[in-house]
Design a protein around this motif. Structure first.
Motif, mmCIF file in Angstrom:
data_model
loop_
_atom_site.group_PDB
_atom_site.id
_atom_site.type_symbol
_atom_site.label_atom_id
_atom_site.label_comp_id
_atom_site.label_asym_id
_atom_site.label_seq_id
_atom_site.Cartn_x
_atom_site.Cartn_y
_atom_site.Cartn_z
ATOM 1 N N THR A 140 8.936 -4.084 -9.810
ATOM 2 C CA THR A 140 7.646 -4.668 -9.977
ATOM 3 C C THR A 140 6.675 -3.897 -8.966
ATOM 4 O OG1 THR A 140 7.780 -6.235 -7.909
ATOM 5 C CG2 THR A 140 8.595 -7.057 -10.214
ATOM 6 N N HIS A 141 7.059 -2.711 -8.211
ATOM 7 C CA HIS A 141 6.200 -1.813 -7.756
ATOM 8 C C HIS A 141 6.474 -0.462 -7.519
ATOM 9 C CE1 HIS A 141 2.517 -2.310 -4.972
ATOM 10 N NE2 HIS A 141 2.916 -1.275 -4.769
ATOM 11 N N ALA A 142 5.896 0.337 -8.296
ATOM 12 C CA ALA A 142 6.101 1.963 -8.095
ATOM 13 C C ALA A 142 4.846 2.626 -8.166
ATOM 14 C CB ALA A 142 7.377 2.277 -8.844
ATOM 15 N N ILE A 195 -7.956 -1.625 -6.446
ATOM 16 C CA ILE A 195 -8.357 -0.705 -5.460
ATOM 17 C C ILE A 195 -7.742 -0.870 -3.954
ATOM 18 C CG2 ILE A 195 -10.439 0.668 -4.335
ATOM 19 C CD1 ILE A 195 -11.964 -0.195 -6.822
ATOM 20 N N HIS A 196 -7.096 -0.262 -3.392
ATOM 21 C CA HIS A 196 -6.083 -0.324 -2.097
ATOM 22 C C HIS A 196 -7.269 -0.569 -1.004
ATOM 23 C CE1 HIS A 196 -3.684 0.405 1.309
ATOM 24 N NE2 HIS A 196 -2.573 0.283 0.459
ATOM 25 N N PRO A 197 -7.116 -1.518 -0.081
ATOM 26 C CA PRO A 197 -7.943 -1.655 1.062
ATOM 27 C C PRO A 197 -8.201 -0.192 1.708
ATOM 28 C CG PRO A 197 -5.850 -2.597 1.752
ATOM 29 C CD PRO A 197 -5.848 -2.138 0.091
ATOM 30 N N GLY A 232 -4.554 -5.025 -9.462
ATOM 31 C CA GLY A 232 -3.792 -4.341 -7.998
ATOM 32 C C GLY A 232 -3.088 -3.281 -7.808
ATOM 33 N N GLU A 233 -2.728 -2.637 -6.790
ATOM 34 C CA GLU A 233 -2.699 -3.470 -5.749
ATOM 35 C C GLU A 233 -4.126 -3.306 -4.703
ATOM 36 O OE1 GLU A 233 -0.125 -1.863 -2.369
ATOM 37 O OE2 GLU A 233 0.137 -0.176 -3.557
ATOM 38 N N PHE A 234 -4.373 -4.532 -4.322
ATOM 39 C CA PHE A 234 -5.610 -4.614 -3.335
ATOM 40 C C PHE A 234 -5.222 -5.742 -2.121
ATOM 41 C CE2 PHE A 234 -7.341 -8.811 -4.728
ATOM 42 C CZ PHE A 234 -6.511 -9.137 -5.889
ATOM 43 N N ILE A 289 -1.005 -8.168 -4.206
ATOM 44 C CA ILE A 289 -1.776 -8.115 -3.026
ATOM 45 C C ILE A 289 -0.925 -7.231 -1.901
ATOM 46 C CG2 ILE A 289 -2.357 -9.598 -1.144
ATOM 47 C CD1 ILE A 289 -3.962 -9.997 -3.549
ATOM 48 N N HIS A 290 -1.622 -6.447 -1.219
ATOM 49 C CA HIS A 290 -1.230 -5.747 -0.120
ATOM 50 C C HIS A 290 -1.769 -6.185 0.989
ATOM 51 C CE1 HIS A 290 -0.322 -1.724 1.922
ATOM 52 N NE2 HIS A 290 -1.561 -2.015 2.740
ATOM 53 N N CYS A 291 -0.642 -6.357 1.940
ATOM 54 C CA CYS A 291 -1.225 -6.993 3.245
ATOM 55 C C CYS A 291 -0.177 -6.327 4.379
ATOM 56 C CB CYS A 291 -0.960 -8.543 3.561
ATOM 57 S SG CYS A 291 -1.669 -9.216 5.057
ATOM 58 N N ILE A 315 3.052 -11.233 -3.184
ATOM 59 C CA ILE A 315 2.241 -10.774 -1.753
ATOM 60 C C ILE A 315 3.336 -9.480 -1.853
ATOM 61 C CG2 ILE A 315 2.011 -11.011 0.452
ATOM 62 C CD1 ILE A 315 0.184 -12.798 -0.978
ATOM 63 N N HIS A 316 2.991 -8.280 -2.409
ATOM 64 C CA HIS A 316 4.129 -7.263 -2.291
ATOM 65 C C HIS A 316 4.639 -6.455 -0.990
ATOM 66 C CE1 HIS A 316 3.450 -2.886 -1.728
ATOM 67 N NE2 HIS A 316 2.296 -3.053 -1.717
ATOM 68 N N CYS A 317 5.614 -6.009 -0.764
ATOM 69 C CA CYS A 317 6.186 -5.640 0.338
ATOM 70 C C CYS A 317 5.919 -6.729 1.205
ATOM 71 C CB CYS A 317 5.667 -4.407 0.591
ATOM 72 S SG CYS A 317 6.656 -3.259 1.629
ATOM 73 N N THR A 341 10.404 -1.215 -5.424
ATOM 74 C CA THR A 341 10.794 0.039 -4.409
ATOM 75 C C THR A 341 9.543 0.434 -3.813
ATOM 76 O OG1 THR A 341 10.415 1.510 -6.452
ATOM 77 C CG2 THR A 341 12.639 0.775 -5.895
ATOM 78 N N ASP A 342 8.619 0.354 -4.361
ATOM 79 C CA ASP A 342 7.259 1.072 -3.578
ATOM 80 C C ASP A 342 7.154 2.564 -3.732
ATOM 81 O OD1 ASP A 342 4.498 0.891 -2.485
ATOM 82 O OD2 ASP A 342 4.915 0.260 -0.847
ATOM 83 N N SER A 343 8.271 2.964 -4.462
ATOM 84 C CA SER A 343 8.500 4.458 -4.694
ATOM 85 C C SER A 343 6.929 5.233 -4.789
ATOM 86 C CB SER A 343 9.071 4.834 -5.897
ATOM 87 O OG SER A 343 10.278 4.216 -6.125
HETATM 88 ZN ZN LIG Z 1 1.122 -1.403 -0.699
#
Ligand SMILES: [Zn+2]
Ligand SMILES: [Zn+2]
Length: 266
Positions: A5-7, A62-64, A95-97, A131-133, A164-166, A214-216
């Protein structure tokens, strides 16, 4: 079959072998891949990837880290672009934001502005959010609470608001996010022997709220630390979750894939 769900496959680290990476993911049992575009210059490449590869979808935001380039002067044009992109059949989320208080290149106020604008936009567009936190759980929960009302139980999640990713918080944070209708995304840190509190969260939370990622090219599993991560390594995350939950790998694959399809309406 698994869903990553996240690469970030548009990343230049994949320029030399992107198609091979996607083929390896498919061979490893990854049936669906969500490409996360985290700045305006990655939006079009992400959508092109999703158009080219039937197993891929895209999420745009847009990432923080970019908050100082997305203030009140720049935001309206960016929002217009996001609205247009959100109409594309392969763009499934915003996202991610979020908020990131580690290695900040901007201020908390700048991040807060961009975070809230994207929450408003996602609600307007009726899209789930990614969401990135990092080290900002208190402020993040305060803002999410204003946008997503609490439900009565952490176990009931008829229409998830996002992920809430990672996930990197404590069990109390996990409970709060679940009450606001969020799923939690887990990555290869669950395979790290040192990640005791993260493993405790996985053990305690309902599998109905877990999605895998994975956030590859970041965050490779324990057996590949120091290397580039890629979606083909997602089974290592699924195996770690299965061990913690005392479930079989097929059970975890099936359940987390179902969660991802519900969340992203695939
Ligand atoms: Zn992130
Ligand atoms: Zn990411």
């Amino acid at each position: 079959m698994l869903i990553d769900t996240h690469a970030h496959l548009a990343d230049s680290q994949f320029d030399a072998d992107r198609d091979a990476v996607i083929a390896r993911a498919r061979d490893a049992g990854v049936a669906t891949l969500i490409e996360i575009a985290e700045s305006p210059d990655t939006w079009d490449p992400a959508v092109r990837l999703a158009e080219t590869h039937p197993l891929m979808y895209a999420s745009v935001g847009i990432h923080p880290h970019h908050a100082h380039h997305a203030g009140p002067a720049e935001w309206p044009a960016m929002a217009e672009r996001l609205r247009r992109l959100a109409g594309h059949p392969k763009v499934i989320a915003i996202g991610e934001f979020g908020l990131d208080y580690v290695r900040m290149q901007n201020t908390r106020d700048q991040q807060d502005f961009l975070f809230r604008r994207q929450l408003e936009l996602a609600l307007e567009l009726k899209k789930p959010v990614v969401i990135h936190c990092r080290e900002a759980h208190e402020d993040l929960q305060k803002a999410l609470g204003e946008f997503f009302p609490k439900s009565s139980t952490a176990f009931e999640c008829p229409r998830p608001s996002g992920v809430i990713h990672c996930f990197s918080g404590a069990w109390s944070d996990a409970q709060t996010y679940m009450l606001h209708g969020f799923m939690l995304g887990f990555d290869a840190p669950v395979t790290y022997p040192s990640a005791k509190s993260l493993q405790e969260v996985v053990t305690r939370m309902p599998l109905e709220r877990v999605v895998l990622e994975t956030d590859s090219p970041y965050l490779p599993p324990q057996t590949r630390r120091g290397q580039r991560n890629e979606p083909a390594y997602l089974p290592a995350v699924a195996e770690a979750v299965a061990a913690l939950k005392r479930k079989t790998l097929p059970d975890v694959s099936q359940r987390t894939s179902r969660n991802a399809r519900t969340l992203f309406r695939l």
